[in-house]
Write a protein that holds these residues in place. Structure first.
Motif, PDB file in Angstrom:
ATOM      1  N   ASN A  20       0.827  -1.204   0.000  1.00 52.97           N
ATOM      2  CA  ASN A  20       0.000   0.000   0.000  1.00 52.97           C
ATOM      3  C   ASN A  20       0.862   1.255   0.000  1.00 52.97           C
ATOM      4  OD1 ASN A  20      -2.434  -1.364   0.035  1.00 52.97           O
ATOM      5  ND2 ASN A  20      -2.480  -1.478   2.258  1.00 52.97           N
ATOM      6  N   GLU A  64       1.232   4.439  15.362  1.00 53.23           N
ATOM      7  CA  GLU A  64       0.872   5.840  15.618  1.00 53.23           C
ATOM      8  C   GLU A  64       2.060   6.587  16.228  1.00 53.23           C
ATOM      9  OE1 GLU A  64      -3.949   5.474  16.320  1.00 53.23           O
ATOM     10  OE2 GLU A  64      -2.611   5.184  18.029  1.00 53.23           O
ATOM     11  N   VAL A 109      -1.047   2.971   9.788  1.00 52.47           N
ATOM     12  CA  VAL A 109      -2.038   3.284  10.827  1.00 52.47           C
ATOM     13  C   VAL A 109      -3.449   3.020  10.295  1.00 52.47           C
ATOM     14  CG1 VAL A 109      -3.122   5.202  12.086  1.00 52.47           C
ATOM     15  CG2 VAL A 109      -0.631   4.903  12.155  1.00 52.47           C
ATOM     16  N   GLU A 110      -3.746   3.504   9.105  1.00 55.34           N
ATOM     17  CA  GLU A 110      -5.073   3.286   8.529  1.00 55.34           C
ATOM     18  C   GLU A 110      -5.353   1.803   8.326  1.00 55.34           C
ATOM     19  OE1 GLU A 110      -7.866   5.049   8.034  1.00 55.34           O
ATOM     20  OE2 GLU A 110      -6.713   6.457   9.250  1.00 55.34           O
ATOM     21  N   HIS A 111      -4.338   1.073   7.871  1.00 59.41           N
ATOM     22  CA  HIS A 111      -4.501  -0.363   7.642  1.00 59.41           C
ATOM     23  C   HIS A 111      -4.820  -1.088   8.959  1.00 59.41           C
ATOM     24  CE1 HIS A 111      -4.035  -4.145   5.584  1.00 59.41           C
ATOM     25  NE2 HIS A 111      -3.155  -4.546   6.485  1.00 59.41           N
ATOM     26  N   TYR A 112      -4.074  -0.773  10.019  1.00 54.66           N
ATOM     27  CA  TYR A 112      -4.325  -1.433  11.304  1.00 54.66           C
ATOM     28  C   TYR A 112      -5.675  -1.018  11.889  1.00 54.66           C
ATOM     29  CZ  TYR A 112       0.134  -3.751  11.392  1.00 54.66           C
ATOM     30  OH  TYR A 112       1.171  -4.576  11.078  1.00 54.66           O
ATOM     31  N   ARG A 113      -6.076   0.236  11.669  1.00 55.32           N
ATOM     32  CA  ARG A 113      -7.406   0.653  12.141  1.00 55.32           C
ATOM     33  C   ARG A 113      -8.499  -0.164  11.456  1.00 55.32           C
ATOM     34  NH1 ARG A 113      -6.485   7.213  12.279  1.00 55.32           N
ATOM     35  NH2 ARG A 113      -5.315   7.230  14.231  1.00 55.32           N
ATOM     36  N   GLU A 114      -8.339  -0.390  10.155  1.00 56.93           N
ATOM     37  CA  GLU A 114      -9.312  -1.209   9.426  1.00 56.93           C
ATOM     38  C   GLU A 114      -9.351  -2.633   9.985  1.00 56.93           C
ATOM     39  OE1 GLU A 114      -8.804  -1.205   5.172  1.00 56.93           O
ATOM     40  OE2 GLU A 114      -8.515   0.958   5.152  1.00 56.93           O
ATOM     41  N   ARG A 146     -11.157  -2.723  13.304  1.00 52.59           N
ATOM     42  CA  ARG A 146     -12.612  -2.669  13.093  1.00 52.59           C
ATOM     43  C   ARG A 146     -13.131  -4.008  12.567  1.00 52.59           C
ATOM     44  NH1 ARG A 146     -11.453   2.719  11.382  1.00 52.59           N
ATOM     45  NH2 ARG A 146     -11.208   2.026   9.238  1.00 52.59           N
ATOM     46  N   ARG A 191       1.527   6.506   8.171  1.00 52.84           N
ATOM     47  CA  ARG A 191       0.100   6.835   8.210  1.00 52.84           C
ATOM     48  C   ARG A 191      -0.727   5.817   7.428  1.00 52.84           C
ATOM     49  NH1 ARG A 191      -0.416  13.438   8.456  1.00 52.84           N
ATOM     50  NH2 ARG A 191       0.436  13.582  10.562  1.00 52.84           N
ATOM     51  N   ILE A 192      -0.171   5.285   6.356  1.00 51.25           N
ATOM     52  CA  ILE A 192      -0.858   4.209   5.629  1.00 51.25           C
ATOM     53  C   ILE A 192      -0.973   2.979   6.535  1.00 51.25           C
ATOM     54  CG2 ILE A 192      -0.621   2.555   3.723  1.00 51.25           C
ATOM     55  CD1 ILE A 192       0.587   4.910   2.097  1.00 51.25           C
TER      56      ILE A 192
END
Ligand SMILES: [Fe+2]
Length: 85
Positions: free
Chosen positions: A11, A64, A35-40, A43, A32-33
């Motif tokens: 990514n 983070e 971070v977004e991946h781990y947040r997904e 969830r 930051r990519i």
């Protein structure tokens, strides 16, 4: 799992920066990519698999922190934030 195709499956982008500050900028974007991946992933697992979710939340916290470190380096170097929140 062939590492030859790793960059095409990632990514994040992998450039060839000449300056340290540009390397830090790329690293910040990659963090930051991540971070977004781990947040997904957090969830996604939610209450379906709490043990995996908790493990991912710990990794997320580390990512983070990495992003904050890169951001702080850039602010110290340039005096202004590189990317907005
Ligand atoms: Fe990281």
């Amino acid at each position: 799992m062939n590492p030859a195709g790793l960059a095409t499956r990632s990514n994040a982008e992998y450039g060839k920066p000449d300056k340290l500050v540009d390397m830090i900028k790329q690293n910040l974007i990659a963090e930051r990519i991540a971070v977004e991946h781990y947040r997904e992933l957090v969830r996604y697992f939610g209450d379906k698999d709490p043990t995996t979710r908790i493990m991912l939340e710990k990794i997320l916290a580390q990512e983070e922190e990495h992003a904050t470190d890169m951001h702080d380096f850039l602010v110290a170097h340039e005096g202004t934030p590189f990317l907005k929140d």
